[in-house]
Design a protein around this motif. Structure first.
Motif, PDB file in Angstrom:
ATOM      1  N   ALA A  61       0.793  -1.179   0.011  1.00  0.00           N
ATOM      2  CA  ALA A  61       0.057  -0.018  -0.003  1.00  0.00           C
ATOM      3  C   ALA A  61       0.946   1.490   0.014  1.00  0.00           C
ATOM      4  O   ALA A  61       0.131   2.460   0.258  1.00  0.00           O
ATOM      5  CB  ALA A  61      -0.873   0.088   1.117  1.00  0.00           C
ATOM      6  N   CYS A  62       2.249   1.026  -0.515  1.00  0.00           N
ATOM      7  CA  CYS A  62       3.024   2.290  -0.597  1.00  0.00           C
ATOM      8  C   CYS A  62       3.820   2.398  -1.685  1.00  0.00           C
ATOM      9  O   CYS A  62       4.638   3.320  -1.854  1.00  0.00           O
ATOM     10  CB  CYS A  62       3.879   2.326   0.977  1.00  0.00           C
ATOM     11  SG  CYS A  62       4.557   3.988   1.247  1.00  0.00           S
ATOM     12  N   GLY A  63       3.580   1.110  -2.620  1.00  0.00           N
ATOM     13  CA  GLY A  63       4.248   1.320  -3.753  1.00  0.00           C
ATOM     14  C   GLY A  63       5.743   0.754  -3.682  1.00  0.00           C
ATOM     15  O   GLY A  63       6.465   0.807  -4.769  1.00  0.00           O
ATOM     16  N   ALA A  96      11.890  -3.532   5.510  1.00  0.00           N
ATOM     17  CA  ALA A  96      11.646  -2.988   6.787  1.00  0.00           C
ATOM     18  C   ALA A  96      11.482  -1.276   6.746  1.00  0.00           C
ATOM     19  O   ALA A  96      11.911  -0.548   7.973  1.00  0.00           O
ATOM     20  CB  ALA A  96      12.247  -3.338   8.203  1.00  0.00           C
ATOM     21  N   GLU A  97      11.304  -0.682   5.790  1.00  0.00           N
ATOM     22  CA  GLU A  97      11.332   0.763   5.844  1.00  0.00           C
ATOM     23  C   GLU A  97      10.125   1.273   6.567  1.00  0.00           C
ATOM     24  O   GLU A  97      10.213   2.321   7.190  1.00  0.00           O
ATOM     25  CB  GLU A  97      11.120   1.353   4.319  1.00  0.00           C
ATOM     26  CG  GLU A  97      11.302   2.866   4.051  1.00  0.00           C
ATOM     27  CD  GLU A  97      10.343   3.830   4.766  1.00  0.00           C
ATOM     28  OE1 GLU A  97      10.455   4.756   5.184  1.00  0.00           O
ATOM     29  OE2 GLU A  97       8.838   3.223   4.361  1.00  0.00           O
ATOM     30  N   GLU A  98       8.990   0.722   6.515  1.00  0.00           N
ATOM     31  CA  GLU A  98       7.808   1.037   7.259  1.00  0.00           C
ATOM     32  C   GLU A  98       7.935   1.193   8.999  1.00  0.00           C
ATOM     33  O   GLU A  98       7.430   1.989   9.651  1.00  0.00           O
ATOM     34  CB  GLU A  98       6.561   0.484   6.795  1.00  0.00           C
ATOM     35  CG  GLU A  98       6.095   0.498   5.321  1.00  0.00           C
ATOM     36  CD  GLU A  98       5.516   1.800   4.884  1.00  0.00           C
ATOM     37  OE1 GLU A  98       5.589   2.782   5.693  1.00  0.00           O
ATOM     38  OE2 GLU A  98       5.215   1.931   3.702  1.00  0.00           O
ATOM     39  N   GLN A  99       8.712   0.198   9.335  1.00  0.00           N
ATOM     40  CA  GLN A  99       8.885   0.168  10.688  1.00  0.00           C
ATOM     41  C   GLN A  99      10.287   0.703  11.026  1.00  0.00           C
ATOM     42  O   GLN A  99      10.707   0.768  12.376  1.00  0.00           O
ATOM     43  CB  GLN A  99       9.065  -1.428  11.033  1.00  0.00           C
ATOM     44  CG  GLN A  99       7.971  -2.244  10.622  1.00  0.00           C
ATOM     45  CD  GLN A  99       8.170  -3.430  10.597  1.00  0.00           C
ATOM     46  OE1 GLN A  99       9.105  -3.939   9.985  1.00  0.00           O
ATOM     47  NE2 GLN A  99       7.588  -4.292  11.272  1.00  0.00           N
ATOM     48  N   HIS A 323      -1.477   6.852  -0.095  1.00  0.00           N
ATOM     49  CA  HIS A 323      -0.622   5.992   0.441  1.00  0.00           C
ATOM     50  C   HIS A 323      -1.258   5.363   1.676  1.00  0.00           C
ATOM     51  O   HIS A 323      -1.510   6.157   2.733  1.00  0.00           O
ATOM     52  CB  HIS A 323       0.847   6.349   0.663  1.00  0.00           C
ATOM     53  CG  HIS A 323       1.537   6.708  -0.630  1.00  0.00           C
ATOM     54  ND1 HIS A 323       2.619   6.145  -1.203  1.00  0.00           N
ATOM     55  CD2 HIS A 323       1.231   7.559  -1.604  1.00  0.00           C
ATOM     56  CE1 HIS A 323       2.869   6.539  -2.595  1.00  0.00           C
ATOM     57  NE2 HIS A 323       2.200   7.538  -2.583  1.00  0.00           N
ATOM     58  N   HIS A 324      -1.072   4.063   2.095  1.00  0.00           N
ATOM     59  CA  HIS A 324      -1.450   3.306   3.189  1.00  0.00           C
ATOM     60  C   HIS A 324      -2.838   3.168   3.271  1.00  0.00           C
ATOM     61  O   HIS A 324      -3.479   2.896   4.370  1.00  0.00           O
ATOM     62  CB  HIS A 324      -0.869   3.964   4.376  1.00  0.00           C
ATOM     63  CG  HIS A 324       0.692   4.045   4.608  1.00  0.00           C
ATOM     64  ND1 HIS A 324       1.293   4.309   5.900  1.00  0.00           N
ATOM     65  CD2 HIS A 324       1.614   3.914   3.682  1.00  0.00           C
ATOM     66  CE1 HIS A 324       2.551   3.954   5.650  1.00  0.00           C
ATOM     67  NE2 HIS A 324       2.893   3.967   4.216  1.00  0.00           N
ATOM     68  N   HIS A 325      -3.708   3.254   2.104  1.00  0.00           N
ATOM     69  CA  HIS A 325      -5.050   3.054   1.911  1.00  0.00           C
ATOM     70  C   HIS A 325      -5.274   1.845   1.453  1.00  0.00           C
ATOM     71  O   HIS A 325      -4.484   1.118   0.623  1.00  0.00           O
ATOM     72  CB  HIS A 325      -5.627   4.048   1.121  1.00  0.00           C
ATOM     73  CG  HIS A 325      -7.312   3.904   1.114  1.00  0.00           C
ATOM     74  ND1 HIS A 325      -7.994   3.100   0.644  1.00  0.00           N
ATOM     75  CD2 HIS A 325      -8.067   4.815   2.066  1.00  0.00           C
ATOM     76  CE1 HIS A 325      -8.976   3.383   0.662  1.00  0.00           C
ATOM     77  NE2 HIS A 325      -9.207   4.334   1.501  1.00  0.00           N
TER      78      HIS A 325
HETATM   79 ZN   LIG Z   1       4.598   3.843   3.272  1.00  0.00          ZN
END
Ligand SMILES: [Zn+2]
Ligand SMILES: [Zn+2]
Length: 352
Positions: A61-63, A96-99, A323-325
């Motif tokens: 959900a972020c590409g 693990a970019e999102e975390q 993003h994140h939807h």
């Molecule tokens: Zn993101």
């Protein structure tokens, strides 16, 4: 000479680094790293598309799947042109970019060793396809999570004079924290303070012992970040103490801003202009976001440029969700644009 590309797996748990040694690269040859993040999010995808997530509760959900596809294609193209490369390319696939847990261990495990520059991109779904945004200086904000534990003295809700009400203290803290942005921050230096959670209390007739507030702070320079973090602590402590309570301040997950090097930015700008035409390259505020990205860790290690590629298609109504939807999507026409800009920038970097 070793086989090509030289592959390292299991970096920062699931990260992968491929090193492509140029055919005419001497011992002093330069190395460019190109970074793509790979991770998904704990979201159940609601799109009905052929490349829909096959794992319930997990979704790109972020590409980042787009970033990975783009970098694999760049690796394929440059591998086929290896003979003409006068330097080396490191393909950095980051988990693990999102975390905010992937870039740091990758750097610690040597992903940026003997690297002279780093570039990378983010697909952006509220930015029109066909456009590329490249800007020198800070582009993604630095981010800090903070937890304020406001302590009072619990008691009967009907007898507040015999208690110290942490809810009333928290209300003041929340209000005054907003004045750090409106009264202490220059209108020309964007920053954000958001209190996103408030937890306290068990019943309507009990004043609780404490309130836990969680929030995030965003700013675009380290000085501004440091200033606001200090002031968040001072304000929360000062107000709580003045009102008879106390406040414990915890700061977590600090990320610096993504700050682009002017020379690397020029290189990417030129590549973008060649790929989409100079009039389709933006360098203004549209390139900036108060979102954060741990590409910042790579950019703080070697000079680099993080740029954005438009993935919204108004005519086809693709990329209408943020993003994140659960309905986030990208226009796939953005993919070859990303490939071309990265490939051109890499070839140019090795020629310089
Ligand atoms: Zn993101
Ligand atoms: Zn992202």
């Amino acid at each position: 000479m070793s086989v090509y590309p030289i592959l390292q797996t299991g970096i920062a748990k699931t990260g992968v680094v491929g090193l492509l040694r140029g055919g005419t690269a001497g011992p002093e040859a330069k190395t460019l790293a190109i970074r793509a993040d790979m991770d998904a999010l704990p979201i159940h995808e609601m799109n009905d598309i052929e490349y829909r997530s096959q794992v319930d509760g997990k979704m790109h959900a972020c590409g980042h799947d787009g970033h990975t596809s783009i970098l694999l294609t760049v690796a394929d193209i440059l591998s086929k042109r290896r003979a003409e490369l006068a330097g080396n390319i490191k393909f950095v696939f980051q988990p693990a970019e999102e975390q905010i847990g992937g870039a740091e261990p990758m750097v610690q495990e040597g992903a940026m060793k003997q690297v002279d520059g780093v570039i990378g991109l983010h697909l952006i779904c509220n930015y029109e396809v066909g456009r590329v945004g490249v800007r020198s200086g800070p582009v993604f904000a630095g981010a800090h999570r903070f937890v304020l534990t406001v302590k009072g003295k619990g008691g009967h809700a009907a007898m507040p004079d015999s208690a110290v009400d942490p809810i009333v203290i928290s209300a003041s803290v929340i209000q005054v924290l907003q004045t750090l942005i409106s009264r202490e921050t220059s209108p020309f230096s964007p920053a954000v303070i958001t209190i996103a959670t408030i937890h306290a209390g068990t019943a309507f007739n009990i004043i609780p012992e404490e309130v836990v507030l969680q929030g995030t702070m965003r700013a675009f320079t380290k000085e501004h970040q440091d200033y606001l973090l200090r002031r968040i602590s001072e304000v929360a402590n000062g107000i709580a103490t003045a009102m008879g309570g106390a406040c414990e301040v915890g700061l977590f997950d600090g990320l610096p801003p993504c700050t682009n090097d002017p020379t690397m930015t020029e290189l990417v700008h030129k590549a973008a202009g060649e790929a989409v035409g100079e009039d389709h390259v933006d360098a203004g505020e549209e390139v900036m976001t108060t979102g954060s990205d741990d590409m910042a860790i790579f950019l703080n290690t070697v000079p680099g440029c993080y740029f954005i590629v438009g993935a919204h298609n108004k005519a086809r109504e693709v990329g209408n969700y943020p993003h994140h939807h659960p309905r986030f999507n990208i226009d796939e026409d953005a993919l070859p644009i990303g490939v071309e800009v990265l490939t051109r920038a890499a070839l140019e970097f090795l020629q310089q």
